[in-house]
Design an enzyme around this catalytic site. Sequence first.
Site, short mmCIF file in Angstrom:
data_model
loop_
_atom_site.label_atom_id
_atom_site.label_comp_id
_atom_site.label_asym_id
_atom_site.label_seq_id
_atom_site.Cartn_x
_atom_site.Cartn_y
_atom_site.Cartn_z
N LYS B 228 0.84 -1.34 -0.17
CA LYS B 228 -0.14 -0.01 -0.23
C LYS B 228 1.01 1.06 -0.28
CE LYS B 228 -3.62 2.06 1.80
NZ LYS B 228 -2.46 3.83 1.44
N ARG B 233 -3.49 8.51 -5.48
CA ARG B 233 -4.63 7.67 -6.01
C ARG B 233 -4.85 8.84 -6.87
NH1 ARG B 233 -8.34 4.25 -4.36
NH2 ARG B 233 -8.89 2.52 -6.87
N ARG B 248 -9.09 11.55 -6.81
CA ARG B 248 -10.00 10.40 -5.67
C ARG B 248 -11.45 11.56 -5.82
NH1 ARG B 248 -9.19 8.30 -0.49
NH2 ARG B 248 -10.99 8.99 -0.26
N GLU B 276 -2.03 4.75 -8.44
CA GLU B 276 -0.60 5.66 -7.09
C GLU B 276 0.23 6.40 -7.59
OE1 GLU B 276 -2.90 4.90 -4.39
OE2 GLU B 276 -1.45 5.78 -2.58
N LYS B 399 -7.51 -2.54 2.67
CA LYS B 399 -5.49 -1.57 3.40
C LYS B 399 -5.70 -2.82 4.69
CE LYS B 399 -8.10 2.60 4.07
NZ LYS B 399 -7.79 3.66 3.57
#
Lengths: 337, 530
Positions: B228, B233, B248, B276, B399
């Site tokens: 992660k 994003r 996002r 990302e 996540k």
Amino acid sequence: MGRQPVLSFTPRGIYCAAGDFYIDPWRPVDRALITHGHADHARAGHQRYLATPSAAPVLRHRLGDIALETAAFGQTIRIGDAQISFHPAGHVPGSAQIRVEVAGEVWVASGDYKTQDDGLSEAFAPVPCHTFITESTFGLPVFRWAPQADVAAQINGWWRQCRAEGKTAILGAYSLGKAQRLLSMLEPDIGPILTHGAVEGTNRVLRAQGFTLPDTVPVTPDTRAADHPGAMVIAPPSALGSAWARRFGTVSTGFASGWMQLRGVRRRRAADRGFVISDHADWDGLLSAIAATGAERVFVTHGYTEIFARWLAHIGLDAAVVPTEFHGENLDSEALE
Amino acid sequence: MKRFAALFARIDQSTRTTVKVDALADFFREAPEQDRMWTIALFSGRRPKRAVNTTRLREWAAERSGCPLWLFEEAYPVVGDLAETIALILPPARNQSDETLSYWVGYLRAMADRPEAERKQQVLAAWDRLDATERFLFNKLITGGFRIGVSQKLMTRALARATGRPEPELAHRLMGNWTPDTATWHSLIEAEDAGADASRPYPFYLAYQLEAPPETLGPPEAWRAEWKWDGIRAQLVLRAGEHFVWSRGEELMTDRFPELACARDFLPEGTVLDGELVAWDGAAPLSFSALQKRIGRKTVPRKLLAEAPVVLLAYDLLEDAGADLRARPFAERRSRLAELLAPVPDDAPVRLPAQLAVRDWSDLAARRADARAARAEGVMLKRADSPYLSGRKKGDWWKWKLDPLTIDAVMIYAQAGHGRRANLFTDFTFAVRDGADLVPFTKAYSGLTDAEFREITAWVRQNTIERFGPVRRVTPHHVFEIAFEGIQASARHKSGVALRFPRMARWRRDKPLREANTLDDLNAMLRIHG
């Protein structure tokens, strides 16, 4: 050496040296003059109490067997070298401002007050004085109250809508003063009015004194919503959302307070409806009350004290903040009234 | 505005989602088209250009209400919302108006380019024609951030209710570059060719934090894992010979990341990647603070472009050869993504991050413990057969972040919050000890319960030493455990450090002041984790 002030601010409360008494003291004293029955003004433990006849039953109801004398509104009494009298403050039934005169100098301690006539409490009457002691619970220009009739129409409208949707309306309000004021604003032909025990206790006391309130049904452990369709329930704010309130099935909750003016507080309270109504003066009320006394010096005891005192200085008054243990209309703790 | 004000009142009076959805759906059925379009625009973050700055608004409101500015400024933090403060402080309006929401939007847009004196007259005239609720909404149109208890998701649901169209389709239609000037109700909501806007991204699929042990997710074979990353994003949209980079928050960021332009050289038309954005040192991501320098810049100086070059770590493929792949299983999308990126050179700004093997959960837990060394903040778990959903949905994507770093700090300043937290002290500054001194090093706003905020508020009122406007210096007494995701050296902060996502993990009532951590402790954390 200057003359002793008529009233001084001590760790026990507001003190009159000439008469050796206190006004609304928060530590036990020999003689206490009490403006009204709310818990932050009328505390237990004093040797002797003096209040208005209309405040007396509530004081006895709340404080038990106390040594209590009464003085009618407007009646002058001599205590030591001071002349004192009680004058209507319009805050709750029986609430008073206290006028103290020593050697021609007049001070007025107003306790809590509102200038709007609620039709139930003795209406606020300005008392000319040299020095005025004021609260400032809503001492900001964002607080302006609508006429009581407008708020009554909102509350009754909400009640009718609840009734039409088969819901019980539960309205949270402090049990001394606000609750009875709201009762007096309801239209009893909409449906039955139910009351929480804390509210009904005060209702009984005030009815016995001759205050006119609509008929109410006290809630008991056996009360069921089905027996009272279309009811309005008046309860202390802490009872909303409690196990006690669950007996009413599908409900719509309302909360009545001056703080409901603020959207953030309304959302935090998370009631379905917030009604803006207070037993304290709004910004214009505070300023008109102060102007009507003709006082040149003002002490600000609780609320937005620094800001309000700064504004009073701005308009030419000699204003100062004095720390007290009064709370006014409490925002986040509901135990106090 | 009356109809819109009535809608607002219905929404504002309830905390129940169903009531809000009903109110909005009724509005979408009944209101004039332009009002419907502006309502969709406002609740999806598209507001008219700001016609007046807030400093002028405060001055004009104070002047109109006969208050000195200081009094206005004192009232503002009590109310906690500028638009509301103005609405409450103004004297009652002398006139009224039956004009629509879109009339007032037009009114504001028309004044935007006028001289200031004229704008002032226009604003004062408007205030004198609107009641308290309408004024509040008018002010909100100016100050922006139309946050009044309606999320885009809730609005989309209401729109679905009013039009009978599926919610995911509408969510997709509302994405992208449209405004009420460029789109009509028909083109936005009803037209068959919903792809008319080449830049339009897909609604992002968001993961929940995994709170339970991973064993609760069932057999590991059903899952795929990857690091992660701690970046931004983004979706990279390649269509019609152009490229578009979307955040996002549905912000178009294409010009901020010019290095992504060359993706067009490697990838075909009709490709949409989800991934990302991170600052990249050639082998691994740089810290988030390196990326942060890029976020605020609309144009990027050459030097910064060299210091903090950005790449997209692409982990999902949403559109391939113009076809929407979102209903296909993740494993299939990921394989196709790998094929697509295989020929792309190593120095290209689009990279395929490696997947982590999921042999068994304990093995993966051990890998996760090393996330900081890999400059990641934990592990992402995605079910191999999961479609690409829209919004935050439980079940298929998780996540699994590292436990945060923590430090015990002393509260030294307090400030009241906004909106729902107005009148409560919720914004605090914390310090670590340095000999007899206290060195402030972070602020934190969240993590306490409402009851704790009420308690600390009462304490702050009684323990204020000094006031600087809305900020109060309080007696150093209470110790809080501050949790955070990362720590970086920072020349901008007196303490020399900047924390990532600081929040109050616990109120350490058991700890006296002398047991709070020190500046030396903080510097030691910086050496290890910075």
